[in-house]
Design a protein around this motif. Structure first.
Motif, PDB file in Angstrom:
ATOM      1  N   THR A 128     -57.114 -26.419   8.830  1.00  0.00           N
ATOM      2  CA  THR A 128     -56.630 -27.206   9.802  1.00  0.00           C
ATOM      3  C   THR A 128     -55.049 -27.172   9.880  1.00  0.00           C
ATOM      4  O   THR A 128     -54.361 -27.536   8.709  1.00  0.00           O
ATOM      5  CB  THR A 128     -57.148 -28.652   9.517  1.00  0.00           C
ATOM      6  OG1 THR A 128     -58.534 -28.372   9.766  1.00  0.00           O
ATOM      7  CG2 THR A 128     -56.712 -29.560  10.605  1.00  0.00           C
ATOM      8  N   VAL A 129     -54.417 -27.143  10.791  1.00  0.00           N
ATOM      9  CA  VAL A 129     -52.811 -27.074  10.999  1.00  0.00           C
ATOM     10  C   VAL A 129     -52.602 -28.201  11.985  1.00  0.00           C
ATOM     11  O   VAL A 129     -53.085 -28.335  12.940  1.00  0.00           O
ATOM     12  CB  VAL A 129     -52.286 -25.680  11.812  1.00  0.00           C
ATOM     13  CG1 VAL A 129     -51.034 -25.944  12.117  1.00  0.00           C
ATOM     14  CG2 VAL A 129     -52.734 -24.595  10.808  1.00  0.00           C
ATOM     15  N   ILE A 130     -51.765 -29.200  11.485  1.00  0.00           N
ATOM     16  CA  ILE A 130     -51.011 -30.194  12.166  1.00  0.00           C
ATOM     17  C   ILE A 130     -50.158 -30.003  13.175  1.00  0.00           C
ATOM     18  O   ILE A 130     -49.280 -29.346  12.651  1.00  0.00           O
ATOM     19  CB  ILE A 130     -50.692 -31.424  11.288  1.00  0.00           C
ATOM     20  CG1 ILE A 130     -51.815 -31.887  10.200  1.00  0.00           C
ATOM     21  CG2 ILE A 130     -50.137 -32.690  11.927  1.00  0.00           C
ATOM     22  CD1 ILE A 130     -53.066 -32.557  10.881  1.00  0.00           C
ATOM     23  N   VAL A 131     -50.053 -30.063  14.345  1.00  0.00           N
ATOM     24  CA  VAL A 131     -48.915 -29.653  15.180  1.00  0.00           C
ATOM     25  C   VAL A 131     -48.449 -31.073  15.743  1.00  0.00           C
ATOM     26  O   VAL A 131     -49.170 -31.901  16.288  1.00  0.00           O
ATOM     27  CB  VAL A 131     -49.337 -28.988  16.377  1.00  0.00           C
ATOM     28  CG1 VAL A 131     -48.376 -28.703  17.404  1.00  0.00           C
ATOM     29  CG2 VAL A 131     -50.020 -27.701  15.938  1.00  0.00           C
ATOM     30  N   GLN A 132     -47.334 -31.358  15.422  1.00  0.00           N
ATOM     31  CA  GLN A 132     -46.517 -32.566  15.770  1.00  0.00           C
ATOM     32  C   GLN A 132     -45.591 -32.104  16.975  1.00  0.00           C
ATOM     33  O   GLN A 132     -44.659 -31.392  16.614  1.00  0.00           O
ATOM     34  CB  GLN A 132     -45.993 -33.245  14.610  1.00  0.00           C
ATOM     35  CG  GLN A 132     -46.889 -33.689  13.769  1.00  0.00           C
ATOM     36  CD  GLN A 132     -46.161 -34.178  12.438  1.00  0.00           C
ATOM     37  OE1 GLN A 132     -45.169 -33.964  12.209  1.00  0.00           O
ATOM     38  NE2 GLN A 132     -46.980 -34.626  11.483  1.00  0.00           N
ATOM     39  N   ILE A 133     -45.590 -32.956  18.002  1.00  0.00           N
ATOM     40  CA  ILE A 133     -44.495 -32.691  19.166  1.00  0.00           C
ATOM     41  C   ILE A 133     -43.755 -33.938  19.182  1.00  0.00           C
ATOM     42  O   ILE A 133     -44.356 -35.035  19.619  1.00  0.00           O
ATOM     43  CB  ILE A 133     -45.317 -32.111  20.372  1.00  0.00           C
ATOM     44  CG1 ILE A 133     -45.944 -30.786  20.222  1.00  0.00           C
ATOM     45  CG2 ILE A 133     -44.104 -32.081  21.586  1.00  0.00           C
ATOM     46  CD1 ILE A 133     -46.708 -30.460  21.490  1.00  0.00           C
ATOM     47  N   GLN A 134     -42.616 -34.018  19.076  1.00  0.00           N
ATOM     48  CA  GLN A 134     -41.958 -35.167  19.459  1.00  0.00           C
ATOM     49  C   GLN A 134     -40.539 -34.795  20.380  1.00  0.00           C
ATOM     50  O   GLN A 134     -39.831 -33.919  20.201  1.00  0.00           O
ATOM     51  CB  GLN A 134     -41.267 -35.629  18.201  1.00  0.00           C
ATOM     52  CG  GLN A 134     -42.267 -36.237  17.044  1.00  0.00           C
ATOM     53  CD  GLN A 134     -41.548 -36.532  15.585  1.00  0.00           C
ATOM     54  OE1 GLN A 134     -40.400 -36.279  15.391  1.00  0.00           O
ATOM     55  NE2 GLN A 134     -42.513 -36.799  14.771  1.00  0.00           N
ATOM     56  N   GLY A 135     -40.422 -35.559  21.381  1.00  0.00           N
ATOM     57  CA  GLY A 135     -39.383 -35.495  22.224  1.00  0.00           C
ATOM     58  C   GLY A 135     -38.754 -36.806  22.541  1.00  0.00           C
ATOM     59  O   GLY A 135     -39.711 -37.687  23.350  1.00  0.00           O
ATOM     60  N   PHE A 136     -37.676 -37.359  22.464  1.00  0.00           N
ATOM     61  CA  PHE A 136     -37.403 -38.655  22.627  1.00  0.00           C
ATOM     62  C   PHE A 136     -35.525 -38.523  22.890  1.00  0.00           C
ATOM     63  O   PHE A 136     -35.040 -37.838  22.417  1.00  0.00           O
ATOM     64  CB  PHE A 136     -37.706 -39.458  21.783  1.00  0.00           C
ATOM     65  CG  PHE A 136     -37.373 -39.250  20.454  1.00  0.00           C
ATOM     66  CD1 PHE A 136     -36.137 -39.586  19.745  1.00  0.00           C
ATOM     67  CD2 PHE A 136     -38.417 -38.525  19.568  1.00  0.00           C
ATOM     68  CE1 PHE A 136     -35.954 -39.357  18.535  1.00  0.00           C
ATOM     69  CE2 PHE A 136     -38.125 -38.328  18.159  1.00  0.00           C
ATOM     70  CZ  PHE A 136     -36.707 -38.551  17.576  1.00  0.00           C
ATOM     71  N   PRO A 137     -35.231 -39.569  23.690  1.00  0.00           N
ATOM     72  CA  PRO A 137     -33.639 -39.654  23.907  1.00  0.00           C
ATOM     73  C   PRO A 137     -33.143 -40.259  22.741  1.00  0.00           C
ATOM     74  O   PRO A 137     -33.926 -41.139  21.661  1.00  0.00           O
ATOM     75  CB  PRO A 137     -33.753 -40.405  25.126  1.00  0.00           C
ATOM     76  CG  PRO A 137     -34.833 -41.252  25.225  1.00  0.00           C
ATOM     77  CD  PRO A 137     -35.881 -40.558  24.553  1.00  0.00           C
ATOM     78  N   TRP A 138     -31.999 -39.739  22.412  1.00  0.00           N
ATOM     79  CA  TRP A 138     -31.102 -40.365  21.144  1.00  0.00           C
ATOM     80  C   TRP A 138     -29.856 -40.794  21.735  1.00  0.00           C
ATOM     81  O   TRP A 138     -28.952 -39.648  22.442  1.00  0.00           O
ATOM     82  CB  TRP A 138     -31.138 -39.459  20.173  1.00  0.00           C
ATOM     83  CG  TRP A 138     -30.572 -39.683  18.990  1.00  0.00           C
ATOM     84  CD1 TRP A 138     -30.684 -40.545  18.257  1.00  0.00           C
ATOM     85  CD2 TRP A 138     -29.377 -39.050  18.425  1.00  0.00           C
ATOM     86  NE1 TRP A 138     -29.694 -40.583  17.065  1.00  0.00           N
ATOM     87  CE2 TRP A 138     -28.775 -39.684  17.375  1.00  0.00           C
ATOM     88  CE3 TRP A 138     -28.720 -37.998  18.804  1.00  0.00           C
ATOM     89  CZ2 TRP A 138     -27.903 -39.343  16.479  1.00  0.00           C
ATOM     90  CZ3 TRP A 138     -27.470 -37.395  18.081  1.00  0.00           C
ATOM     91  CH2 TRP A 138     -27.102 -38.094  16.669  1.00  0.00           C
ATOM     92  N   LYS A 139     -29.255 -41.923  21.327  1.00  0.00           N
ATOM     93  CA  LYS A 139     -28.040 -42.316  21.754  1.00  0.00           C
ATOM     94  C   LYS A 139     -27.258 -41.999  20.694  1.00  0.00           C
ATOM     95  O   LYS A 139     -27.349 -42.644  19.615  1.00  0.00           O
ATOM     96  CB  LYS A 139     -28.062 -43.679  22.189  1.00  0.00           C
ATOM     97  CG  LYS A 139     -28.716 -44.203  23.432  1.00  0.00           C
ATOM     98  CD  LYS A 139     -28.543 -45.560  23.903  1.00  0.00           C
ATOM     99  CE  LYS A 139     -29.560 -45.780  24.988  1.00  0.00           C
ATOM    100  NZ  LYS A 139     -29.318 -46.895  25.708  1.00  0.00           N
ATOM    101  N   ARG A 140     -26.131 -41.158  20.918  1.00  0.00           N
ATOM    102  CA  ARG A 140     -25.198 -40.690  19.890  1.00  0.00           C
ATOM    103  C   ARG A 140     -24.301 -42.023  19.633  1.00  0.00           C
ATOM    104  O   ARG A 140     -23.700 -42.584  20.350  1.00  0.00           O
ATOM    105  CB  ARG A 140     -24.391 -39.504  20.223  1.00  0.00           C
ATOM    106  CG  ARG A 140     -25.355 -38.371  20.418  1.00  0.00           C
ATOM    107  CD  ARG A 140     -24.337 -37.149  21.004  1.00  0.00           C
ATOM    108  NE  ARG A 140     -25.297 -36.002  21.316  1.00  0.00           N
ATOM    109  CZ  ARG A 140     -25.112 -34.795  21.257  1.00  0.00           C
ATOM    110  NH1 ARG A 140     -24.122 -34.572  20.227  1.00  0.00           N
ATOM    111  NH2 ARG A 140     -25.940 -33.896  21.503  1.00  0.00           N
ATOM    112  N   PRO A 141     -23.885 -42.105  18.210  1.00  0.00           N
ATOM    113  CA  PRO A 141     -23.001 -43.330  18.103  1.00  0.00           C
ATOM    114  C   PRO A 141     -21.717 -43.199  18.581  1.00  0.00           C
ATOM    115  O   PRO A 141     -21.029 -42.013  18.865  1.00  0.00           O
ATOM    116  CB  PRO A 141     -22.866 -43.080  16.616  1.00  0.00           C
ATOM    117  CG  PRO A 141     -23.916 -42.224  16.113  1.00  0.00           C
ATOM    118  CD  PRO A 141     -24.364 -41.413  17.167  1.00  0.00           C
TER     119      PRO A 141
END
Length: 181
Positions: free
Chosen positions: A168-181
């Motif tokens: 079983t292979v876990i596929v994680q997809i994440q995409g989110f905005p990030w505010k740079r300091p």
């Protein structure tokens, strides 16, 4: 049933760290008893039984009638995947705490799965196939949504019945905005 779409009622029922873990174990590893799950999560069987009944009451799990007996009650997941649409909770202040708890536990579970993989002793073939990557991309919300759809299409292209030699292979997809300091 293939999918449950969370609404305010089901989100509040699910937004407990132990319930999310129990449901994840039943979905990922198959049917189990409250006692077996209690051993896996370090809780008493009474505690896991109570949380399992809450999950069943809201349709996340069901009794596995093909297993067990009068003394031993087996549970199984009643669906394949969970859908959460953030827009369903926009302006819903009553669900804000449950939404935050749910999202935090989902992210924590992803972290635990990744660190478990990194700590385990896998063959060279699996180690060479593994990917952990992050990219910074300048995107609009519409572009991120389109990319999400395309990535899900790619994952679904590889969905098939399990065969000999598979893991079983876990596929994680994440995409989110990030505010740079």
């Amino acid at each position: 049933m293939d999918e449950i779409r969370l609404d305010a009622r089901t989100l509040r029922a699910l937004a407990h760290p132990l319930r999310i873990r129990l449901l994840g174990l039943l979905r990922g590893e198959g049917p189990a008893t409250a006692t077996g799950l209690a051993q896996r999560v370090g809780e008493t069987s009474g505690t896991t039984s109570w949380h399992l009944r809450q999950l069943a009451e809201h349709g996340f799990i069901e009794e596995d009638a093909e297993r067990g007996n009068k003394r031993e009650r087996w549970w199984k997941a009643s669906y394949e995947s969970t859908e959460l649409r953030m827009e369903d909770f926009r302006g819903d202040t009553e669900s804000a705490g449950a939404l935050a708890a749910y999202l935090y536990e989902i992210a924590s579970g992803a972290y635990r799965r990744m660190t478990t993989f990194l700590a385990d002793d896998w063959s060279d073939a699996w180690r060479e196939s593994f990917v952990m990557s992050d990219q910074d991309l300048p995107l609009t919300p519409a572009e991120l949504k389109a990319m999400r759809t395309e990535l899900h299409d790619v994952v679904n292209k590889y969905r098939r019945a399990e065969r000999t030699g598979d893991e079983t292979v876990i596929v994680q997809i994440q995409g989110f905005p990030w505010k740079r300091p």
